[in-house]
Structure formats: C-alpha cells, structure tokens
Design an enzyme around this catalytic site. Structure first.
Site, PDB file in Angstrom:
ATOM      1  N   ALA A  70      47.986  11.120  63.319  1.00  0.00           N
ATOM      2  CA  ALA A  70      46.240   9.754  62.927  1.00  0.00           C
ATOM      3  C   ALA A  70      45.475  10.384  60.924  1.00  0.00           C
ATOM      4  CB  ALA A  70      45.327   9.680  64.141  1.00  0.00           C
ATOM      5  N   ALA A  75      41.592   9.372  59.857  1.00  0.00           N
ATOM      6  CA  ALA A  75      40.303   8.696  60.072  1.00  0.00           C
ATOM      7  C   ALA A  75      39.226   9.107  59.080  1.00  0.00           C
ATOM      8  CB  ALA A  75      39.662   8.693  61.414  1.00  0.00           C
ATOM      9  N   SER A  76      38.080   8.782  58.532  1.00  0.00           N
ATOM     10  CA  SER A  76      37.519   9.151  57.888  1.00  0.00           C
ATOM     11  C   SER A  76      36.482  10.338  57.165  1.00  0.00           C
ATOM     12  CB  SER A  76      35.673   8.120  58.731  1.00  0.00           C
ATOM     13  OG  SER A  76      35.102   9.010  59.745  1.00  0.00           O
ATOM     14  N   ALA A 109      38.087  13.153  59.286  1.00  0.00           N
ATOM     15  CA  ALA A 109      38.916  13.941  59.305  1.00  0.00           C
ATOM     16  C   ALA A 109      40.954  13.616  59.583  1.00  0.00           C
ATOM     17  CB  ALA A 109      38.700  15.443  61.039  1.00  0.00           C
ATOM     18  N   LYS A 132      43.023  19.404  64.442  1.00  0.00           N
ATOM     19  CA  LYS A 132      42.178  17.969  63.506  1.00  0.00           C
ATOM     20  C   LYS A 132      41.241  18.743  62.445  1.00  0.00           C
ATOM     21  CE  LYS A 132      38.295  15.493  64.125  1.00  0.00           C
ATOM     22  NZ  LYS A 132      37.307  14.300  65.622  1.00  0.00           N
ATOM     23  N   ASP A 180      30.771   7.209  70.373  1.00  0.00           N
ATOM     24  CA  ASP A 180      31.162   7.495  68.786  1.00  0.00           C
ATOM     25  C   ASP A 180      32.441   5.717  69.228  1.00  0.00           C
ATOM     26  OD1 ASP A 180      31.796   6.032  66.295  1.00  0.00           O
ATOM     27  OD2 ASP A 180      33.145   7.979  65.757  1.00  0.00           O
TER      28      ASP A 180
END
Length: 539
Positions: free
Chosen positions: A131, A133-134, A136, A152, A285
């Site tokens: 995956a 994301a913004s 990491a 991560k 979040d």
C-alpha cells in the site's frame, strides 16, 4: 503578504493541467465557486490539456499537489452523501493506492534508519509495495524467525512541502478570521496550528509506534478490536505484525461471508465511544484504509486498528462537557444543552439563551428523531457552525479533531448499516460513564491518591506563605505611595483650576470696564501686570 507565491502558482498549474474545473457542472455550484472554476480555465496549462476526459484526473491531481491534498481527499472519501459516485471512486483510491516511490529508495531509508542491511533485518523483503499513502508506503516482509511483518517507510523529502503548504494555510486562516466571524468563533488559526503539529508528528514513526503500543495495551484481550504488535521502529521506519483482514468499506466480502453488518456497525461505534470516554485516546484518522475487519471468524469478527499516527485526547473537563452535551441532545433537553455549553464557557455574556435553545432544537432536533440514513449529518454540522457564528459562540480548537473524527465515524457507519441507531447505542455508554465519573467514592479515591503529593509539598508551605505576605506588604506599600502621589496631583490640579477661575473672572471684569470706558485702559494694563507677577511669585 502572500507566502510562497511560487507554490500557489504550482497548485494553480496542477488544477489547470488536470482540468479540475470540469469535475462538477457549473450550475450546481455556488456562485463564488464558479469564479474559481473560471480562474482555473485562465491558466495556459488548461488550454493544451488532454486530461479533460481522464477518469482518474482528481486522484492524480491530488497526488501531485502533495500530502495535505491527499489527506483532504481521504476525508471526503468517507462522505458518500456529499460526493458523486464518479468523484468518490477516485477519492477512495487515495486511502492506500497513492503513487509509490522507488523501492530502491525505500530500502536505502530502511537500512540507514535501522542501521542494518536488509538481509540482516529480514529473511524476505517484497519489492512491490502492499500500500502507498500520503506520508508513507508499506512493504511486506518476513523476519528470520518466520513471523510475517509489514514495513512502513516515510516518503523522502516531503517535510519541506508540508511546511510550505501550512504557511499558506495559516495565511489563509488569518485572512478569513479578519473577514468572517464564523472563522473567528472556530479559532481557525489555532485549528490549523494544531493540525500542523499533528501532521508533522505523523512524519515521526516512533510516535506512531508508541501510540500503537498504548492502544494495544488498552484493547489487550478485547473481543471487539485487535491492535497489531510493533517489533521495530525509528523516525522513518516501523516494522509491525502483519494482519489478515479486509477494509471496512468491503461490504461485498462481509455479505459473502454472512457477517452481521448491523452487529459490526454497533461494535465499531462502541469501540469509538470506548476510546473517547474510557481511554481518552481515540483514533483520529479513521478512513477505510486504516480500519480493517478480521475474516478469520465471520460469526464474531473483530476490528483491526492500523496507522495510529493521528490520535486525539481531551481534557477531563472537555470529556465531561461532550458527554453531557450528547446526553442532552439524546434526551431532547435543549435548555440543558445550553446550560452545559454555558458552564463550559462557550457562550459570551448577554446572549439570549432562550433564542439559542430554540435554534438548537430546530437544527439538532432531527438528529434524534430520524434514522441515520435520512440525516444529512454534514449539513447539520454546517447549521450548527452557522448558529455558533450568529450567537458568537467560542468553540475550543481541541474539539475540532473530535468533530473531524465524528464525520469519519458517521460516514463509515452509514455505509456499513444505514439504519444504525447511534443514539440508542450511545446513551447507556454515556450515562454509565457520567455516573462513574461523578461518583463520590471515585472522587474521594482521587483525592486520596493526591495526598502523598500534598504531603511532599507541605514543607514548602511556610516559605510560600511568607513570600505571599511579603508580596502583599510590598504591594500595599506601592499602592499607598501611588495613592499619595495621585492625591498630591489632584490637589495641584484643584489649586490651578481655582487660580485660573479667579484670574479669568478678574480679567473678564476689567476688559468689560475697558470696553465701556477707554479712559481706564491704562489702569487695566497695570492691574494685569500685577496679577501676572503675583502668579509667578505664587509658583
């Protein structure tokens, strides 16, 4: 002065290149928004753009704009009631399918941060990101003892851009506070500052690791939620247990496995209220990319909490205020709601509380009289903000993060089970929490726990009393001195006023005589000179 003009021009270019002015029909937007669309079309990048029919233009534009734009997209991705399906489908991809960065860069950052070679750290490291994301991206791997993990890694070189964007937001917030009363009531500048602090903390994965361990402690052995274990962490890297589950938005899988969606939705809301009131430590979040559901036991599934970077906490006073407000709304007791808000110090003096109560009843009342699938939760929040503006209410910035989380939770709950009765579920939880926190036994125990601190500080008490008395003595002496000086000044002013009045009266009489009889002019001048001489001698 407008900060970072070059960055603003870059954002304008991106919006024009992807023709974001074509996302919505102009006639469906407010007039002020139409001016913005016209501005986008003015940029030269819009004239030659071929992105008009690109089905992913919004997602790609937000990726190019950077982390803050992606965060906004993630928030909107939970609002099916606000976004058209073709726009929503792009925003959903921002939850965990942002454009990844090079795996070679990821490996280099891992080795530098954990100070070991990749082969030393892992028996297997998968090249393809699981995956992105913004802030990491995540790679799967395995430890040498066979445990499956996720790794991560923060994105390189994003801190500078985030700081620039926040300076622009701060300028915008300050400008809006000067022009709009609603922005001042919301303390918009403080909210932006708080969010800046939160996002910058998200860049430090040691903080996320600590948050994850803390939440795992709160839910150890829980039948409602599981929190993965953290194995290694540093500023730029976190290695944690790999879990098996599906995103909370994967309703098709829930139905195929025969999961009870109503029960799952109730469990999710119970977790939220437990985090806010029992633990005072809530996940702030909660978009679908961060909330998963176990598939191992479909009859009694647990939630899985991921990405604990942004967490919220309230003071004890704010906790009690929020709980009492929610209970007042559930009981349709809007006079009590106003009393709670007044006691919290949010209502300025002189406010017509009866009128405020009527407005709250009109606006908030539908929230408890209709099922969730018939409510425009975002619209109600906007109306509440409008009431806050008109009645000059002061809304503490620390509650805005909770409000943002409520928007997430409501959106997730509506998607999962639209008929969910949030108030029926929340009322017993809140009632029990308030009773336990207002219990005399508990309050006495808390006082008892503070006795050692009070005793340890007792030996300082005589010194503090002497210092205080000396301070009062010195303050009293200073006040006496000031009073004497003021009295002396007043006496001088009174004498000067009397002297001026006498001189003025005599001069007026003499001038009148002089006008009536010019023969007395010389006499008048002699008397005036004498008076001036006497005045100088008096001084």
């Amino acid at each position: 002065m407008i900060p970072h003009v070059s960055r603003l021009l870059e954002l304008w270019r991106i919006a024009a290149h992807y023709r974001l002015d074509t996302l919505f029909p102009a006639e469906e937007l407010p007039e002020k928004a139409r001016h913005l669309l016209a501005l986008i079309r003015l940029h030269p990048a819009a004239w030659s753009s071929r992105e008009r029919k690109n089905p992913l233009k919004l997602k790609q534009a937000m990726e190019d704009m950077g982390p803050l734009a992606i965060k906004m997209g993630q928030l909107l991705s939970t609002r099916r009631d606000l976004m058209p399906p073709e726009v929503l489908s792009q925003l959903v991809l921002l939850q965990d399918q942002v454009k990844p960065f090079d795996v070679a860069v990821a490996k280099q950052r891992i080795q530098q941060s954990l100070k070991a070679d990749i082969d030393t750290l892992f028996s297997r490291f998968d090249q393809q990101p699981l995956a992105a994301a913004s802030i990491a991206q995540v790679h799967t791997a395995a430890l040498h003892d066979g445990r499956e993990v996720v790794v991560k890694v923060t994105r390189p070189d994003i801190r500078k851009q985030i700081l620039q964007d926040f300076e622009i937001l701060e300028w915008l917030g300050a400008s809006l506070e000067k022009k709009l009363e609603a922005a001042r009531a919301l303390h918009l500048s403080e909210i932006i500052q708080n969010y800046r602090h939160i996002i910058l903390n998200e860049l430090d994965l040691t903080l996320e690791a600590d948050n994850t361990r803390r939440m795992r402690h709160y839910f150890t052995g829980s039948s409602m939620m599981y929190v993965p274990e953290v194995y290694m962490d540093s500023t730029d890297v976190m290695v944690a247990e790999r879990i098996t589950g599906v995103p909370i938005s994967d309703i098709a899988t829930f139905d195929a496995m025969g999961m009870d969606r109503a029960d799952l939705a109730e469990k999710g809301l119970t977790i939220f209220f437990t985090q806010v009131f029992r633990d005072n430590f809530f996940h702030a979040d909660m978009h679908p990319g961060n909330v998963f559901v176990e598939t191992i036991n479909p009859q009694n599934p647990r939630f899985i909490a991921l990405d604990c970077a942004i967490m919220g906490e309230l003071s004890k006073h704010d906790q009690m205020t929020v709980a009492r407000m929610l209970l007042a709304v559930m009981n349709s007791n809007f006079l009590q709601l106003i009393q709670v808000v007044h006691q919290a110090g949010w209502i300025p003096p002189g406010t017509d509380q009866d009128a405020l109560s009527r407005e709250m009843r009109r606006t908030v009342g539908p929230m408890v009289s209709k099922p969730m699938d018939q409510l425009d939760f975002a619209g109600i929040l906007l109306q509440v903000m409008d009431i806050a503006r008109r009645f000059h209410l002061e809304i503490p910035p620390q509650l805005m993060l909770l409000l943002k989380t409520l928007v997430h939770v409501e959106g997730l709950g509506t998607d999962l089970y639209p008929q969910l009765d949030i108030w029926k579920l929340a009322k017993p939880i809140l009632t029990e929490w308030i009773k336990s926190n207002m219990s005399p036994v508990k309050n006495i125990k808390e006082i008892g726990q503070q006795i050692p601190d009070l005793l340890l500080g007792a030996h300082d008490l005589p010194g503090l009393l002497i210092d205080s008395l000396n301070g009062l003595k010195n303050q009293s002496y200073w006040h006496d001195k000031q009073l004497r000086e003021l009295q002396s000044m007043r006496l001088q002013v009174d004498q000067q006023q009397r002297r001026s009045w006498i001189y003025g009266s005599v001069i007026a009489v003499l001038l009148t005589i002089a006008i009536i009889s010019p023969w007395y002019v010389s006499t008048v001048l002699i008397v005036l000179a004498s008076l001036l001489a006497i005045g100088r001698l008096g001084k």
